[in-house]
Design a protein around this motif. Structure first.
Motif, PDB file in Angstrom:
ATOM      1  N   ALA A  14       0.835  -1.194   0.000  1.00 47.90           N
ATOM      2  CA  ALA A  14       0.000   0.000   0.000  1.00 47.90           C
ATOM      3  C   ALA A  14       0.875   1.252   0.000  1.00 47.90           C
ATOM      4  CB  ALA A  14      -0.920   0.000   1.216  1.00 47.90           C
ATOM      5  N   GLY A  15       0.466   2.208  -0.810  1.00 52.14           N
ATOM      6  CA  GLY A  15       1.245   3.426  -0.973  1.00 52.14           C
ATOM      7  C   GLY A  15       2.235   3.369  -2.113  1.00 52.14           C
ATOM      8  N   GLY A  16       2.438   2.184  -2.650  1.00 53.57           N
ATOM      9  CA  GLY A  16       3.382   2.018  -3.744  1.00 53.57           C
ATOM     10  C   GLY A  16       2.788   2.353  -5.100  1.00 53.57           C
ATOM     11  N   SER A  17       3.579   2.089  -6.135  1.00 59.41           N
ATOM     12  CA  SER A  17       3.185   2.424  -7.497  1.00 59.41           C
ATOM     13  C   SER A  17       3.426   1.249  -8.434  1.00 59.41           C
ATOM     14  CB  SER A  17       3.981   3.628  -8.011  1.00 59.41           C
ATOM     15  OG  SER A  17       3.739   4.780  -7.233  1.00 59.41           O
ATOM     16  N   LEU A  18       2.637   1.211  -9.485  1.00 56.86           N
ATOM     17  CA  LEU A  18       2.826   0.270 -10.582  1.00 56.86           C
ATOM     18  C   LEU A  18       2.451   0.980 -11.872  1.00 56.86           C
ATOM     19  CD1 LEU A  18       1.263  -3.143  -9.423  1.00 56.86           C
ATOM     20  CD2 LEU A  18       3.670  -2.711  -9.898  1.00 56.86           C
ATOM     21  N   ARG A  19       3.056   0.547 -12.954  1.00 56.94           N
ATOM     22  CA  ARG A  19       2.638   1.040 -14.267  1.00 56.94           C
ATOM     23  C   ARG A  19       2.257  -0.148 -15.126  1.00 56.94           C
ATOM     24  NH1 ARG A  19       5.629   4.397 -19.133  1.00 56.94           N
ATOM     25  NH2 ARG A  19       6.669   2.396 -19.468  1.00 56.94           N
ATOM     26  N   LEU A  20       1.024  -0.154 -15.542  1.00 56.14           N
ATOM     27  CA  LEU A  20       0.534  -1.176 -16.450  1.00 56.14           C
ATOM     28  C   LEU A  20       0.697  -0.704 -17.885  1.00 56.14           C
ATOM     29  CD1 LEU A  20      -2.794  -2.238 -14.692  1.00 56.14           C
ATOM     30  CD2 LEU A  20      -0.449  -3.003 -14.249  1.00 56.14           C
ATOM     31  N   SER A  21       0.962  -1.649 -18.751  1.00 59.47           N
ATOM     32  CA  SER A  21       1.044  -1.374 -20.175  1.00 59.47           C
ATOM     33  C   SER A  21       0.056  -2.261 -20.912  1.00 59.47           C
ATOM     34  CB  SER A  21       2.447  -1.652 -20.709  1.00 59.47           C
ATOM     35  OG  SER A  21       3.414  -0.844 -20.078  1.00 59.47           O
ATOM     36  N   CYS A  22      -0.426  -1.772 -22.010  1.00 56.80           N
ATOM     37  CA  CYS A  22      -1.313  -2.554 -22.869  1.00 56.80           C
ATOM     38  C   CYS A  22      -0.829  -2.348 -24.297  1.00 56.80           C
ATOM     39  CB  CYS A  22      -2.756  -2.110 -22.709  1.00 56.80           C
ATOM     40  SG  CYS A  22      -3.905  -2.886 -23.873  1.00 56.80           S
ATOM     41  N   ALA A  40     -12.489  -7.041  -9.257  1.00 60.29           N
ATOM     42  CA  ALA A  40     -12.043  -7.687  -8.032  1.00 60.29           C
ATOM     43  C   ALA A  40     -12.862  -8.951  -7.804  1.00 60.29           C
ATOM     44  CB  ALA A  40     -12.209  -6.731  -6.848  1.00 60.29           C
ATOM     45  N   PRO A  41     -12.334  -9.899  -7.040  1.00 59.53           N
ATOM     46  CA  PRO A  41     -13.063 -11.150  -6.785  1.00 59.53           C
ATOM     47  C   PRO A  41     -14.441 -10.878  -6.198  1.00 59.53           C
ATOM     48  CG  PRO A  41     -10.803 -11.348  -6.038  1.00 59.53           C
ATOM     49  CD  PRO A  41     -11.000  -9.904  -6.411  1.00 59.53           C
ATOM     50  N   GLY A  42     -15.435 -11.488  -6.796  1.00 56.20           N
ATOM     51  CA  GLY A  42     -16.793 -11.354  -6.292  1.00 56.20           C
ATOM     52  C   GLY A  42     -17.479 -10.057  -6.636  1.00 56.20           C
ATOM     53  N   LYS A  43     -16.810  -9.232  -7.424  1.00 53.99           N
ATOM     54  CA  LYS A  43     -17.390  -7.942  -7.796  1.00 53.99           C
ATOM     55  C   LYS A  43     -17.521  -7.839  -9.301  1.00 53.99           C
ATOM     56  CE  LYS A  43     -15.765  -5.343  -3.772  1.00 53.99           C
ATOM     57  NZ  LYS A  43     -15.064  -4.106  -3.330  1.00 53.99           N
ATOM     58  N   GLU A  44     -18.358  -6.906  -9.717  1.00 53.80           N
ATOM     59  CA  GLU A  44     -18.520  -6.679 -11.142  1.00 53.80           C
ATOM     60  C   GLU A  44     -17.343  -5.855 -11.679  1.00 53.80           C
ATOM     61  OE1 GLU A  44     -23.396  -6.745 -11.471  1.00 53.80           O
ATOM     62  OE2 GLU A  44     -22.275  -4.964 -12.034  1.00 53.80           O
ATOM     63  N   ARG A  45     -17.144  -5.984 -12.960  1.00 60.63           N
ATOM     64  CA  ARG A  45     -16.118  -5.179 -13.601  1.00 60.63           C
ATOM     65  C   ARG A  45     -16.478  -3.707 -13.494  1.00 60.63           C
ATOM     66  NH1 ARG A  45     -15.897  -6.498 -19.625  1.00 60.63           N
ATOM     67  NH2 ARG A  45     -17.674  -5.048 -19.668  1.00 60.63           N
ATOM     68  N   GLU A  46     -15.480  -2.869 -13.210  1.00 59.41           N
ATOM     69  CA  GLU A  46     -15.730  -1.445 -13.091  1.00 59.41           C
ATOM     70  C   GLU A  46     -14.764  -0.639 -13.942  1.00 59.41           C
ATOM     71  OE1 GLU A  46     -15.129   0.296  -9.255  1.00 59.41           O
ATOM     72  OE2 GLU A  46     -13.166  -0.617  -8.960  1.00 59.41           O
ATOM     73  N   PHE A  47     -15.257   0.489 -14.373  1.00 52.07           N
ATOM     74  CA  PHE A  47     -14.472   1.416 -15.184  1.00 52.07           C
ATOM     75  C   PHE A  47     -13.406   2.076 -14.319  1.00 52.07           C
ATOM     76  CE2 PHE A  47     -13.616   4.530 -18.376  1.00 52.07           C
ATOM     77  CZ  PHE A  47     -13.524   5.753 -17.752  1.00 52.07           C
ATOM     78  N   GLU A  89      -7.772  -1.761  -1.686  1.00 57.69           N
ATOM     79  CA  GLU A  89      -9.010  -1.862  -2.475  1.00 57.69           C
ATOM     80  C   GLU A  89      -8.787  -1.709  -3.979  1.00 57.69           C
ATOM     81  OE1 GLU A  89      -8.449   0.119   0.170  1.00 57.69           O
ATOM     82  OE2 GLU A  89      -9.426   2.083  -0.056  1.00 57.69           O
ATOM     83  N   ASP A  90      -7.551  -1.408  -4.385  1.00 56.09           N
ATOM     84  CA  ASP A  90      -7.233  -1.388  -5.813  1.00 56.09           C
ATOM     85  C   ASP A  90      -6.897  -2.785  -6.330  1.00 56.09           C
ATOM     86  OD1 ASP A  90      -5.472   1.674  -5.235  1.00 56.09           O
ATOM     87  OD2 ASP A  90      -7.451   1.449  -6.156  1.00 56.09           O
ATOM     88  N   THR A  91      -6.831  -3.755  -5.441  1.00 56.31           N
ATOM     89  CA  THR A  91      -6.534  -5.122  -5.843  1.00 56.31           C
ATOM     90  C   THR A  91      -7.603  -5.637  -6.791  1.00 56.31           C
ATOM     91  OG1 THR A  91      -5.313  -5.623  -3.814  1.00 56.31           O
ATOM     92  CG2 THR A  91      -6.271  -7.488  -5.014  1.00 56.31           C
ATOM     93  N   VAL A 117      -3.245  -7.221 -10.265  1.00 53.34           N
ATOM     94  CA  VAL A 117      -2.619  -6.244  -9.373  1.00 53.34           C
ATOM     95  C   VAL A 117      -3.066  -6.568  -7.955  1.00 53.34           C
ATOM     96  CG1 VAL A 117      -2.513  -3.826  -8.677  1.00 53.34           C
ATOM     97  CG2 VAL A 117      -2.445  -4.437 -11.107  1.00 53.34           C
ATOM     98  N   THR A 118      -2.107  -6.778  -7.080  1.00 52.98           N
ATOM     99  CA  THR A 118      -2.405  -7.071  -5.684  1.00 52.98           C
ATOM    100  C   THR A 118      -1.690  -6.059  -4.798  1.00 52.98           C
ATOM    101  OG1 THR A 118      -2.618  -9.430  -6.176  1.00 52.98           O
ATOM    102  CG2 THR A 118      -2.344  -8.802  -3.864  1.00 52.98           C
ATOM    103  N   VAL A 119      -2.462  -5.393  -3.961  1.00 55.25           N
ATOM    104  CA  VAL A 119      -1.905  -4.378  -3.062  1.00 55.25           C
ATOM    105  C   VAL A 119      -2.048  -4.889  -1.635  1.00 55.25           C
ATOM    106  CG1 VAL A 119      -1.953  -1.967  -2.355  1.00 55.25           C
ATOM    107  CG2 VAL A 119      -2.625  -2.598  -4.695  1.00 55.25           C
ATOM    108  N   SER A 120      -0.929  -5.060  -0.985  1.00 51.40           N
ATOM    109  CA  SER A 120      -0.954  -5.568   0.388  1.00 51.40           C
ATOM    110  C   SER A 120      -0.986  -4.415   1.384  1.00 51.40           C
ATOM    111  CB  SER A 120       0.267  -6.441   0.644  1.00 51.40           C
ATOM    112  OG  SER A 120       1.451  -5.678   0.533  1.00 51.40           O
ATOM    113  N   SER A 121      -1.632  -4.656   2.501  1.00 58.48           N
ATOM    114  CA  SER A 121      -1.760  -3.604   3.523  1.00 58.48           C
ATOM    115  C   SER A 121      -0.612  -3.662   4.512  1.00 58.48           C
ATOM    116  CB  SER A 121      -3.084  -3.756   4.254  1.00 58.48           C
ATOM    117  OG  SER A 121      -3.178  -5.042   4.821  1.00 58.48           O
TER     118      SER A 121
END
Length: 121
Positions: A14-22, A40-47, A89-91, A117-121
């Protein structure tokens, strides 16, 4: 046809950074608006956010505004998602999408396979 491949996911504190590429195949990348979504697991896809064909306009979900930045390099057929100040919660699995129009991004014709993407607390 557009083939999309995401990369850059991983585990970060948590508090860190990542850069995704597509990376997109094809010679018509600049003809598409690009978007990022997450699920996220158990949730709908979100924008998460989107960027216009030229890169001049960007849009973000309120939950990531001020922390995430979308950019694109049409010469490299690549769109990026810079994620800063990450929270647990960005996981999610993050997907990129290509759509002819920003307005129809949620029903985009082309989707990548996703990157975790997994963000640990």
């Amino acid at each position: 046809q557009v083939h999309l491949v995401e990369s850059g996911g991983g585990l970060v504190q948590a508090g860190g950074s990542l850069r995704l590429s597509c990376a997109a195949s094809g010679r018509t990348f600049s003809s598409y608006a690009m978007g990022w979504f997450r699920q996220a697991p158990g949730k709908e896809r979100e924008f998460v956010g989107a960027i216009s064909r030229s890169g001049g306009d960007t849009y973000y979900a309120d939950s990531v505004k001020g922390r995430f930045t979308i950019s694109r390099d049409n010469a490299k057929n690549t769109v990026y998602l810079q994620m800063n100040s990450l929270k647990p919660e960005d996981t999610a699995v993050y997907y990129c999408a290509a759509s002819a129009f920003l307005a129809t991004m949620s029903t985009a014709n082309y989707w990548g396979q996703g990157t975790q993407v997994t963000v640990s607390s």
